[in-house]
Design a protein around this motif. Structure first.
Motif, PDB file in Angstrom:
ATOM      1  N   PRO A 173      33.611  72.569 -18.464  1.00  0.00           N
ATOM      2  CA  PRO A 173      34.236  72.943 -17.251  1.00  0.00           C
ATOM      3  C   PRO A 173      34.253  71.986 -15.898  1.00  0.00           C
ATOM      4  O   PRO A 173      35.206  71.641 -15.506  1.00  0.00           O
ATOM      5  CB  PRO A 173      33.734  74.245 -16.791  1.00  0.00           C
ATOM      6  CG  PRO A 173      33.034  75.037 -18.192  1.00  0.00           C
ATOM      7  CD  PRO A 173      32.669  73.587 -18.963  1.00  0.00           C
ATOM      8  N   GLU A 174      33.138  71.405 -15.738  1.00  0.00           N
ATOM      9  CA  GLU A 174      32.717  70.455 -15.027  1.00  0.00           C
ATOM     10  C   GLU A 174      33.410  69.310 -15.072  1.00  0.00           C
ATOM     11  O   GLU A 174      33.756  68.399 -14.040  1.00  0.00           O
ATOM     12  CB  GLU A 174      31.284  70.239 -14.689  1.00  0.00           C
ATOM     13  CG  GLU A 174      30.420  69.501 -15.975  1.00  0.00           C
ATOM     14  CD  GLU A 174      29.749  70.415 -17.084  1.00  0.00           C
ATOM     15  OE1 GLU A 174      29.185  70.204 -17.605  1.00  0.00           O
ATOM     16  OE2 GLU A 174      30.346  71.545 -17.022  1.00  0.00           O
ATOM     17  N   ASN A 187      39.980  71.165  -6.040  1.00  0.00           N
ATOM     18  CA  ASN A 187      40.669  71.297  -4.781  1.00  0.00           C
ATOM     19  C   ASN A 187      42.178  71.109  -5.202  1.00  0.00           C
ATOM     20  O   ASN A 187      42.551  69.790  -5.460  1.00  0.00           O
ATOM     21  CB  ASN A 187      40.196  70.146  -4.010  1.00  0.00           C
ATOM     22  CG  ASN A 187      40.816  70.083  -2.635  1.00  0.00           C
ATOM     23  OD1 ASN A 187      42.001  70.665  -2.473  1.00  0.00           O
ATOM     24  ND2 ASN A 187      40.371  69.801  -1.375  1.00  0.00           N
ATOM     25  N   GLU A 210      33.911  79.283 -16.520  1.00  0.00           N
ATOM     26  CA  GLU A 210      34.722  79.004 -15.254  1.00  0.00           C
ATOM     27  C   GLU A 210      34.689  77.571 -14.773  1.00  0.00           C
ATOM     28  O   GLU A 210      33.694  77.083 -14.844  1.00  0.00           O
ATOM     29  CB  GLU A 210      34.137  80.090 -14.093  1.00  0.00           C
ATOM     30  CG  GLU A 210      34.338  81.482 -14.156  1.00  0.00           C
ATOM     31  CD  GLU A 210      33.881  82.486 -13.281  1.00  0.00           C
ATOM     32  OE1 GLU A 210      33.312  81.711 -12.271  1.00  0.00           O
ATOM     33  OE2 GLU A 210      33.928  83.541 -13.355  1.00  0.00           O
ATOM     34  N   THR A 211      35.901  77.191 -14.377  1.00  0.00           N
ATOM     35  CA  THR A 211      35.688  75.798 -13.756  1.00  0.00           C
ATOM     36  C   THR A 211      35.617  75.751 -12.352  1.00  0.00           C
ATOM     37  O   THR A 211      36.633  76.623 -11.540  1.00  0.00           O
ATOM     38  CB  THR A 211      37.250  74.961 -14.217  1.00  0.00           C
ATOM     39  OG1 THR A 211      36.924  75.003 -15.400  1.00  0.00           O
ATOM     40  CG2 THR A 211      37.065  73.735 -13.425  1.00  0.00           C
ATOM     41  N   ARG A 212      34.520  75.131 -11.525  1.00  0.00           N
ATOM     42  CA  ARG A 212      34.463  75.460 -10.150  1.00  0.00           C
ATOM     43  C   ARG A 212      34.934  74.076  -9.747  1.00  0.00           C
ATOM     44  O   ARG A 212      35.153  73.235 -10.077  1.00  0.00           O
ATOM     45  CB  ARG A 212      32.976  75.922  -9.917  1.00  0.00           C
ATOM     46  CG  ARG A 212      32.878  77.282 -10.564  1.00  0.00           C
ATOM     47  CD  ARG A 212      31.111  77.580 -10.214  1.00  0.00           C
ATOM     48  NE  ARG A 212      30.747  78.818 -10.915  1.00  0.00           N
ATOM     49  CZ  ARG A 212      30.958  79.946 -10.637  1.00  0.00           C
ATOM     50  NH1 ARG A 212      31.361  79.999  -9.107  1.00  0.00           N
ATOM     51  NH2 ARG A 212      30.441  80.954 -11.328  1.00  0.00           N
ATOM     52  N   ASN A 213      34.895  74.318  -8.204  1.00  0.00           N
ATOM     53  CA  ASN A 213      35.038  73.074  -7.285  1.00  0.00           C
ATOM     54  C   ASN A 213      36.306  72.258  -7.543  1.00  0.00           C
ATOM     55  O   ASN A 213      36.312  71.061  -7.494  1.00  0.00           O
ATOM     56  CB  ASN A 213      33.712  72.049  -7.334  1.00  0.00           C
ATOM     57  CG  ASN A 213      32.263  72.759  -7.130  1.00  0.00           C
ATOM     58  OD1 ASN A 213      32.353  73.623  -6.289  1.00  0.00           O
ATOM     59  ND2 ASN A 213      31.682  72.640  -8.024  1.00  0.00           N
TER      60      ASN A 213
END
Length: 268
Positions: free
Chosen positions: A79-80, A109, A104-107
């Motif tokens: 994900p990262e 934009n 989940e994929t976070r960060n």
């Protein structure tokens, strides 16, 4: 044709991407992977540039500041890495999420990294392919398999150099352990005796006809893989995918119901 292609990750999927990108006229074909042996193997398949990190790629100055390749393929499943794929892609480019990321994929934009650059995001998953008839750019499993086998048979796709380890089927748990913890292990091949092959075949067929392991030999083989894998295999009970594999083993498969579960029968 003629577009730069950036591949993130050089596991089995990424190494295949290198070959197909070259076959389709991608230039240059670039990859990022921290494992040197994987980058060297990719060069055998025609990789033009290989880097250990995105920072190293940036320092190479292949694009003007703020630029990037028109095609980015995420092949790690992490994900990262997805935000990095968006950030690396050039304006108006395409990001192909091929690694089938879990979690989940976070960060991300989206305004800065996707909308402002006009990026197209393409999700790839085998379950989205058509069941009965291929359409341009969207093929059935059968048509895909037929093409791949032809390409391998004629030397257009090379798989043998990717095989780093071989195990007998009874050591399948050890093989999975190696794949999970050794970056040097790319594809691992399980080589079985005729008895082991029949036992594994019995497991797949059992999944196709109701998910029950029907003999002690097969049950013992499943147990050697570990409880987690056993549960995963048994989750395939009566699934059409398992029925398709059973058909590959020469079993006659037919539908016996209308709902999505418990709809197939397999007989020798």
């Amino acid at each position: 044709l003629g577009e730069a292609v950036l591949i993130l990750g050089l596991g089995p999927i990424g190494l295949q991407c290198v070959q197909f990108a070259k076959m389709n006229g991608g230039y240059p074909v670039i990859a990022v992977d921290p494992t040197a042996s994987r980058r060297e193997l990719a060069r055998e398949f025609g990789l033009d540039h290989g880097f250990a990190s995105l920072a190293e790629l940036s320092e190479a100055g292949l694009w003007k500041p703020g630029g990037g390749p028109p095609v980015v393929i995420e092949a790690t499943g992490l994900p990262e890495v997805i935000p990095q794929a968006f950030q690396s892609c050039g304006r108006g480019g395409r990001v192909i999420l091929l690694g089938s990321t879990r979690g989940e994929t976070r960060n991300v934009n989206f305004y800065t990294d996707v909308h402002k650059k006009g990026i197209t995001v393409i999700g790839v998953q085998a379950g989205t392919r058509p069941l009965h008839e291929s359409v341009p750019g969207h093929w059935t499993l059968e048509d895909d398999q037929r093409l791949i086998l032809k390409l391998i048979a004629h030397g257009r796709v090379r798989n043998k150099p990717m095989i780093t380890h071989e195990f007998p089927v009874v050591r399948v748990a050890e093989a999975y352990e190696l794949v999970c913890h050794s970056p040097q292990a790319v594809p691992v091949v399980l080589l079985g005796t005729e008895r082991e092959r029949r036992a594994w075949e019995g497991l797949v067929v059992a999944a196709a006809v109701g998910g029950r392991v029907r003999d002690a030999e097969t049950a013992g083989l499943v147990a050697s893989v570990g409880k987690g894998l056993q549960e995963e295999r048994m989750a395939l009970a009566a699934d059409l995918w398992a029925a398709g594999v059973a058909a590959e083993f020469g079993y006659k498969v037919r539908r016996v119901g209308k709902d999505k579960r418990g709809v197939v029968q397999a007989t020798p």
